[in-house]
Design a protein around this motif. Structure first.
Motif: not given
Length: 122
Positions: A66, A87-88, A91
C-alpha cells in the motif's frame, strides 16, 4: 480500366492512413508504458528488477504494498502531469495477478483521455 486504377490507388491511400493511425497509437502507448515503468522504478526503488514486463503484477512480481502504491500515484502524477488516483484502478481488479503494468498503462491512458479536454479548457 483507368477508373479501376484510381479506385485501387484511393483504397491504398486510405489503408495507409489507417495504418499510420495505428502506428501513432502504438507509439503513444509505448511512450505511456515507458513513463509508467519510470514511475514504477521511482516508487519501488532498488527492489525493482532490471527488466519490468507489461504482464508483471505490481503486487505479486514487483512487491508493491500500500505504501509503494501511494508513492506510485505521486510518481505517475509527476511523470504525466495529471492527477492519477489509483483507487479506481485497484478497485476494478479482484485478483492481485490482474494488477499488471499493462493494466496500469491502460488506466493512465484512460485518465489522460478523460482529463485532456478539462486541461485544455483551463
Amino acid at each position: 480500366m483507368y477508373h479501376l486504377t484510381i479506385d485501387i490507388l484511393f483504397v491504398t491511400v486510405v489503408r495507409s492512413e489507417e495504418e499510420c493511425g495505428r502506428k501513432v497509437h502504438i507509439m503513444e502507448h509505448d511512450e505511456t508504458m515507458a513513463g509508467v515503468i519510470a514511475a514504477i522504478r521511482g516508487a519501488g526503488g532498488d527492489e525493482i528488477p532490471e527488466h519490468v514486463g507489461a504482464d508483471d503484477s505490481l503486487v505479486l512480481h514487483l512487491g508493491f504494498d500500500s505504501m509503494k502504491i501511494a508513492l506510485l500515484s505521486l510518481a505517475l502524477e509527476r511523470e504525466f502531469n495529471v492527477m492519477i488516483a489509483l483507487d479506481e484502478w485497484l478497485g476494478s481488479h479482484n485478483d492481485p495477478q490482474d494488477l499488471t503494468v499493462r493494466s496500469l498503462c491502460d488506466h493512465v491512458e484512460e485518465v489522460q483521455r478523460v482529463d485532456a479536454p478539462k486541461a485544455a479548457s483551463w
